[in-house]
Scaffold this motif. Structure first.
Motif, PDB file in Angstrom:
ATOM      1  N   GLY A  30      18.112 -21.047   1.459  1.00 54.29           N
ATOM      2  CA  GLY A  30      18.144 -21.185   2.757  1.00 54.29           C
ATOM      3  C   GLY A  30      20.062 -20.736   2.945  1.00 54.29           C
ATOM      4  O   GLY A  30      20.188 -19.779   3.161  1.00 54.29           O
ATOM      5  N   VAL A  31      20.111 -21.531   3.985  1.00 50.42           N
ATOM      6  CA  VAL A  31      22.282 -21.062   4.586  1.00 50.42           C
ATOM      7  C   VAL A  31      22.613 -20.391   3.139  1.00 50.42           C
ATOM      8  O   VAL A  31      23.071 -21.270   2.432  1.00 50.42           O
ATOM      9  N   GLY A  32      23.245 -19.055   3.800  1.00 50.04           N
ATOM     10  CA  GLY A  32      23.978 -18.304   3.034  1.00 50.04           C
ATOM     11  C   GLY A  32      22.755 -17.322   2.184  1.00 50.04           C
ATOM     12  O   GLY A  32      24.052 -16.571   1.536  1.00 50.04           O
ATOM     13  N   ALA A  33      21.681 -17.072   2.078  1.00 43.58           N
ATOM     14  CA  ALA A  33      21.251 -17.005   1.058  1.00 43.58           C
ATOM     15  C   ALA A  33      21.307 -14.953   1.967  1.00 43.58           C
ATOM     16  O   ALA A  33      21.610 -14.950   2.719  1.00 43.58           O
ATOM     17  N   GLU A  34      20.536 -14.496   1.016  1.00 46.91           N
ATOM     18  CA  GLU A  34      20.441 -13.091   1.701  1.00 46.91           C
ATOM     19  C   GLU A  34      19.550 -12.272   0.926  1.00 46.91           C
ATOM     20  O   GLU A  34      19.381 -12.122   0.346  1.00 46.91           O
ATOM     21  N   VAL A  35      18.446 -12.116   2.229  1.00 48.26           N
ATOM     22  CA  VAL A  35      17.648 -11.008   1.836  1.00 48.26           C
ATOM     23  C   VAL A  35      17.807  -9.602   1.901  1.00 48.26           C
ATOM     24  O   VAL A  35      18.159  -9.183   3.151  1.00 48.26           O
ATOM     25  N   THR A  36      17.556  -8.240   1.077  1.00 52.61           N
ATOM     26  CA  THR A  36      17.572  -7.220   1.023  1.00 52.61           C
ATOM     27  C   THR A  36      15.922  -7.002   2.013  1.00 52.61           C
ATOM     28  O   THR A  36      14.967  -6.825   1.198  1.00 52.61           O
ATOM     29  N   ARG A  37      15.697  -6.265   3.136  1.00 54.50           N
ATOM     30  CA  ARG A  37      14.767  -5.984   3.614  1.00 54.50           C
ATOM     31  C   ARG A  37      14.513  -4.265   3.588  1.00 54.50           C
ATOM     32  O   ARG A  37      16.185  -3.732   3.433  1.00 54.50           O
ATOM     33  N   THR A  38      13.887  -3.618   3.311  1.00 56.24           N
ATOM     34  CA  THR A  38      13.462  -2.454   3.164  1.00 56.24           C
ATOM     35  C   THR A  38      12.750  -1.717   4.187  1.00 56.24           C
ATOM     36  O   THR A  38      11.091  -2.239   4.309  1.00 56.24           O
ATOM     37  N   ALA A  39      12.710  -0.861   5.556  1.00 55.71           N
ATOM     38  CA  ALA A  39      12.270  -0.503   6.706  1.00 55.71           C
ATOM     39  C   ALA A  39      11.899   0.767   6.837  1.00 55.71           C
ATOM     40  O   ALA A  39      13.060   0.751   6.298  1.00 55.71           O
ATOM     41  N   TYR A  40      10.875   0.669   7.849  1.00 59.11           N
ATOM     42  CA  TYR A  40      11.035   2.572   8.360  1.00 59.11           C
ATOM     43  C   TYR A  40      10.945   2.038   9.509  1.00 59.11           C
ATOM     44  O   TYR A  40      10.062   1.435  10.558  1.00 59.11           O
ATOM     45  N   PHE A  41      11.652   3.169  10.316  1.00 56.11           N
ATOM     46  CA  PHE A  41      12.128   2.726  12.365  1.00 56.11           C
ATOM     47  C   PHE A  41      11.981   3.944  12.334  1.00 56.11           C
ATOM     48  O   PHE A  41      12.549   4.477  12.107  1.00 56.11           O
ATOM     49  N   LEU A  42      11.263   4.716  13.500  1.00 54.17           N
ATOM     50  CA  LEU A  42      11.092   6.183  13.747  1.00 54.17           C
ATOM     51  C   LEU A  42      11.277   7.074  12.442  1.00 54.17           C
ATOM     52  O   LEU A  42      11.751   7.907  13.136  1.00 54.17           O
ATOM     53  N   GLY A  43      10.944   6.492  11.693  1.00 56.68           N
ATOM     54  CA  GLY A  43      10.814   7.318  10.501  1.00 56.68           C
ATOM     55  C   GLY A  43      11.606   7.887  10.323  1.00 56.68           C
ATOM     56  O   GLY A  43      11.324   8.387   8.656  1.00 56.68           O
ATOM     57  N   LYS A  44      12.627   6.938  10.137  1.00 54.93           N
ATOM     58  CA  LYS A  44      14.227   6.615   9.276  1.00 54.93           C
ATOM     59  C   LYS A  44      13.782   5.848   8.615  1.00 54.93           C
ATOM     60  O   LYS A  44      13.345   4.013   9.045  1.00 54.93           O
ATOM     61  N   ARG A  45      14.305   5.538   6.959  1.00 53.60           N
ATOM     62  CA  ARG A  45      13.838   4.536   6.133  1.00 53.60           C
ATOM     63  C   ARG A  45      15.404   4.031   6.275  1.00 53.60           C
ATOM     64  O   ARG A  45      16.704   3.983   6.211  1.00 53.60           O
ATOM     65  N   ILE A  46      15.127   2.469   6.624  1.00 57.16           N
ATOM     66  CA  ILE A  46      16.355   1.756   6.556  1.00 57.16           C
ATOM     67  C   ILE A  46      16.242   0.304   5.902  1.00 57.16           C
ATOM     68  O   ILE A  46      16.020  -0.217   5.565  1.00 57.16           O
ATOM     69  N   ASP A  47      17.590   0.170   5.287  1.00 54.87           N
ATOM     70  CA  ASP A  47      18.073  -0.838   4.331  1.00 54.87           C
ATOM     71  C   ASP A  47      18.917  -1.805   5.046  1.00 54.87           C
ATOM     72  O   ASP A  47      20.302  -1.240   5.370  1.00 54.87           O
ATOM     73  N   TYR A  48      18.718  -2.896   4.998  1.00 56.09           N
ATOM     74  CA  TYR A  48      19.466  -3.717   5.547  1.00 56.09           C
ATOM     75  C   TYR A  48      19.331  -5.531   4.997  1.00 56.09           C
ATOM     76  O   TYR A  48      18.065  -5.387   4.082  1.00 56.09           O
ATOM     77  N   VAL A  49      20.096  -6.128   4.927  1.00 51.67           N
ATOM     78  CA  VAL A  49      20.734  -7.587   4.779  1.00 51.67           C
ATOM     79  C   VAL A  49      20.503  -8.523   5.761  1.00 51.67           C
ATOM     80  O   VAL A  49      21.641  -8.410   6.486  1.00 51.67           O
ATOM     81  N   LEU A  50      20.531  -9.294   5.173  1.00 56.91           N
ATOM     82  CA  LEU A  50      20.107 -10.818   6.899  1.00 56.91           C
ATOM     83  C   LEU A  50      20.681 -11.938   5.929  1.00 56.91           C
ATOM     84  O   LEU A  50      19.947 -12.076   4.920  1.00 56.91           O
ATOM     85  N   ARG A  51      21.817 -12.542   6.124  1.00 57.48           N
ATOM     86  CA  ARG A  51      21.917 -13.387   5.846  1.00 57.48           C
ATOM     87  C   ARG A  51      21.719 -14.809   6.629  1.00 57.48           C
ATOM     88  O   ARG A  51      22.235 -14.525   7.684  1.00 57.48           O
ATOM     89  N   VAL A  52      21.031 -16.113   5.823  1.00 60.99           N
ATOM     90  CA  VAL A  52      20.483 -17.043   6.595  1.00 60.99           C
ATOM     91  C   VAL A  52      22.245 -17.591   6.990  1.00 60.99           C
ATOM     92  O   VAL A  52      22.300 -18.308   6.646  1.00 60.99           O
ATOM     93  N   ALA A  53      21.952 -17.682   8.911  1.00 64.60           N
ATOM     94  CA  ALA A  53      22.968 -18.890   9.028  1.00 64.60           C
ATOM     95  C   ALA A  53      22.520 -20.028   9.776  1.00 64.60           C
ATOM     96  O   ALA A  53      23.740 -20.860   9.398  1.00 64.60           O
ATOM     97  N   ALA A  54      20.768 -20.352   9.431  1.00 67.84           N
ATOM     98  CA  ALA A  54      21.198 -20.829  10.086  1.00 67.84           C
ATOM     99  C   ALA A  54      19.075 -21.404   9.457  1.00 67.84           C
ATOM    100  O   ALA A  54      18.730 -20.515   9.538  1.00 67.84           O
ATOM    101  N   HIS A  55      18.761 -22.779   8.636  1.00 62.72           N
ATOM    102  CA  HIS A  55      17.673 -22.727   8.376  1.00 62.72           C
ATOM    103  C   HIS A  55      16.971 -24.621   8.401  1.00 62.72           C
ATOM    104  O   HIS A  55      17.946 -25.285   7.951  1.00 62.72           O
ATOM    105  N   GLU A  56      16.217 -24.503   8.987  1.00 67.90           N
ATOM    106  CA  GLU A  56      15.428 -26.263   9.072  1.00 67.90           C
ATOM    107  C   GLU A  56      14.239 -25.791   9.230  1.00 67.90           C
ATOM    108  O   GLU A  56      13.471 -25.471  10.037  1.00 67.90           O
TER     109      GLU A  56
END
Length: 149
Positions: free
Chosen positions: A50-76
């Motif tokens: 819910g709001v305030g939770a954080e999800v860490t995603r591991t992705a690949y974009f343009l051949g490069k590994r990217i780790d990023y954290v998204l925080r939930v700002a709004a959740h309905e």
């Protein structure tokens, strides 16, 4: 240069079903381009997702590994999931919306970002790639949901 890309698709299934699957971080790697793993790394203040939770995603974009954290700002639940990056290669804002449509569900994904440093030169390419990826994400979302009937 900022990136502001949106994709939408009508999915011939009920909004509640589409939103419940798409807004569940445990499904991210199944239907979202490039994401190999998603982990709930911080629960909301009320516990769980819910709001305030954080999800860490591991992705690949343009051949490069990217780790990023998204925080939930709004959740309905069933309608809106709005997330902002709090760690990663660039500031990013991701919004998922789901609403009723005469043929099922109107699903939208919007990504806004501000490429910095290394990514600034690739911004026009990134915008095209993100637009293409979002369209494919929505097609994959529909395909996954229809297969689960």
């Amino acid at each position: 240069m900022t990136i502001d890309v949106m994709a939408e698709r009508v999915i011939p299934l009920p909004p509640g079903r589409v939103a419940a699957y798409a807004m569940d971080w445990r499904n991210d790697a199944e239907w979202t381009q490039g994401i190999r793993e998603a982990v709930l790394t911080r629960e909301s203040d009320g516990g769980g997702f819910g709001v305030g939770a954080e999800v860490t995603r591991t992705a690949y974009f343009l051949g490069k590994r990217i780790d990023y954290v998204l925080r939930v700002a709004a959740h309905e639940p069933g309608r809106l999931l709005d997330m902002v990056s709090v760690a990663g290669p660039m500031p990013m804002h991701v919004t998922y919306t789901f609403g009723p449509h005469p043929d099922g569900t109107l699903a939208r994904i919007r990504v806004q970002g501000d490429p910095s440093r290394y990514y600034r030169l690739a911004a026009p390419l990134m915008a095209r790639k993100v637009r293409s990826s979002l369209g494919k994400d929505l097609r994959d979302l529909e395909r996954r949901l229809r297969a689960r009937r």
